[in-house]
Design a protein around this motif. Structure first.
Motif, PDB file in Angstrom:
ATOM      1  N   UNK A  21       0.832  -1.202   0.000  1.00  0.00           N
ATOM      2  CA  UNK A  21       0.000   0.000   0.000  1.00  0.00           C
ATOM      3  C   UNK A  21       0.866   1.251   0.000  1.00  0.00           C
ATOM      4  N   UNK A  22       1.898   1.231   0.800  1.00  0.00           N
ATOM      5  CA  UNK A  22       2.755   2.401   0.909  1.00  0.00           C
ATOM      6  C   UNK A  22       3.521   2.660  -0.383  1.00  0.00           C
ATOM      7  N   UNK A  23       3.927   1.609  -1.059  1.00  0.00           N
ATOM      8  CA  UNK A  23       4.680   1.783  -2.293  1.00  0.00           C
ATOM      9  C   UNK A  23       3.821   2.279  -3.439  1.00  0.00           C
ATOM     10  N   UNK A  24       2.642   1.736  -3.548  1.00  0.00           N
ATOM     11  CA  UNK A  24       1.862   2.011  -4.739  1.00  0.00           C
ATOM     12  C   UNK A  24       0.605   2.823  -4.492  1.00  0.00           C
ATOM     13  N   UNK A  25       0.192   2.957  -3.271  1.00  0.00           N
ATOM     14  CA  UNK A  25      -1.105   3.579  -2.962  1.00  0.00           C
ATOM     15  C   UNK A  25      -2.174   2.986  -3.874  1.00  0.00           C
ATOM     16  N   UNK A  52      -9.780   4.860   9.977  1.00  0.00           N
ATOM     17  CA  UNK A  52      -8.654   3.933   9.881  1.00  0.00           C
ATOM     18  C   UNK A  52      -9.135   2.487   9.911  1.00  0.00           C
ATOM     19  N   UNK A  53     -10.183   2.220  10.680  1.00  0.00           N
ATOM     20  CA  UNK A  53     -10.773   0.885  10.711  1.00  0.00           C
ATOM     21  C   UNK A  53     -11.339   0.525   9.335  1.00  0.00           C
ATOM     22  N   UNK A  54     -12.017   1.468   8.713  1.00  0.00           N
ATOM     23  CA  UNK A  54     -12.568   1.254   7.373  1.00  0.00           C
ATOM     24  C   UNK A  54     -11.439   1.045   6.369  1.00  0.00           C
ATOM     25  N   UNK A  55     -10.367   1.805   6.526  1.00  0.00           N
ATOM     26  CA  UNK A  55      -9.209   1.665   5.651  1.00  0.00           C
ATOM     27  C   UNK A  55      -8.627   0.254   5.770  1.00  0.00           C
ATOM     28  N   UNK A  56      -8.462  -0.226   6.998  1.00  0.00           N
ATOM     29  CA  UNK A  56      -7.898  -1.560   7.215  1.00  0.00           C
ATOM     30  C   UNK A  56      -8.773  -2.630   6.562  1.00  0.00           C
ATOM     31  N   UNK A  57     -10.085  -2.519   6.728  1.00  0.00           N
ATOM     32  CA  UNK A  57     -11.012  -3.469   6.100  1.00  0.00           C
ATOM     33  C   UNK A  57     -10.868  -3.411   4.572  1.00  0.00           C
ATOM     34  N   UNK A  58     -10.811  -2.212   4.043  1.00  0.00           N
ATOM     35  CA  UNK A  58     -10.677  -2.048   2.590  1.00  0.00           C
ATOM     36  C   UNK A  58      -9.340  -2.593   2.102  1.00  0.00           C
ATOM     37  N   UNK A 101     -17.330   2.221   3.295  1.00  0.00           N
ATOM     38  CA  UNK A 101     -17.735   3.538   3.781  1.00  0.00           C
ATOM     39  C   UNK A 101     -16.708   4.627   3.545  1.00  0.00           C
ATOM     40  N   UNK A 102     -15.754   4.365   2.670  1.00  0.00           N
ATOM     41  CA  UNK A 102     -14.705   5.340   2.367  1.00  0.00           C
ATOM     42  C   UNK A 102     -14.850   5.862   0.945  1.00  0.00           C
ATOM     43  N   UNK A 103     -14.427   7.086   0.762  1.00  0.00           N
ATOM     44  CA  UNK A 103     -14.236   7.608  -0.584  1.00  0.00           C
ATOM     45  C   UNK A 103     -12.856   7.158  -1.044  1.00  0.00           C
ATOM     46  N   UNK A 104     -12.700   6.940  -2.324  1.00  0.00           N
ATOM     47  CA  UNK A 104     -11.413   6.502  -2.853  1.00  0.00           C
ATOM     48  C   UNK A 104     -10.325   7.525  -2.542  1.00  0.00           C
ATOM     49  N   UNK A 105     -10.677   8.818  -2.598  1.00  0.00           N
ATOM     50  CA  UNK A 105      -9.701   9.864  -2.294  1.00  0.00           C
ATOM     51  C   UNK A 105      -9.194   9.730  -0.853  1.00  0.00           C
ATOM     52  N   UNK A 106     -10.083   9.401   0.068  1.00  0.00           N
ATOM     53  CA  UNK A 106      -9.676   9.230   1.470  1.00  0.00           C
ATOM     54  C   UNK A 106      -8.770   8.013   1.603  1.00  0.00           C
ATOM     55  N   UNK A 107      -9.142   6.922   0.944  1.00  0.00           N
ATOM     56  CA  UNK A 107      -8.305   5.717   0.968  1.00  0.00           C
ATOM     57  C   UNK A 107      -6.896   6.049   0.466  1.00  0.00           C
TER      58      UNK A 107
END
Length: 134
Positions: A21-25, A52-58, A101-107
């Motif tokens: 995730x960090x390398x490629x977003x 952050x919980x939603x991010x982890x799930x995604x 529950x996230x927008x792609x921009x937020x992810x």
């Protein structure tokens, strides 16, 4: 002993997931209209626990999607078919992020910020490990 081994594997998987995730977003999400605006990328944002919980799930879901389609793409020789599959992957990934529950921009903003913020990276990694334990 086996429990320790399983936990170590989960931590390693979470670390590998975070590194990717960090390398490629998540390149599939780095499309026009889905990326963070330059001003958003330059500033450090605070994300609440729910986000952050939603991010982890995604992130876990996206990893599974990438793994699934990587196997399917492996044997594809036709360029048009590969591009069609990549488009399918992109749509599925966007849908998966939004289902959390996230927008792609937020992810993307979280994934990008993790490059510069080791504390955020560790926090997300811990969330992923906990989710994988359940």
């Amino acid at each position: 002993m086996e429990n320790t081994f399983r936990k170590s594997r989960k931590v390693l998987f979470a670390g590998a997931l975070i590194a990717s995730l960090a390398l490629a977003a998540t390149p599939a999400l780095a499309q026009p209209g889905y990326g963070a605006a330059p001003a958003e990328q330059a500033t450090s944002q605070q994300f609440d626990a729910q986000t952050l919980d939603q991010f982890a799930e995604a992130a876990i879901a996206l990893s599974e999607i990438q793994e699934e389609f990587a196997e399917q793409l492996h044997g594809v020789q036709d360029q048009e078919q590969a591009m069609a599959m990549q488009e399918q992957i992109n749509e599925k990934m966007v849908q998966s992020v939004q289902e959390q529950g996230l927008e792609v921009q937020t992810y993307n903003a979280i994934a990008n910020q993790m490059n510069a913020d080791p504390q955020l990276q560790a926090q997300v990694q811990q969330l992923i490990v906990e989710k994988m334990d359940n």
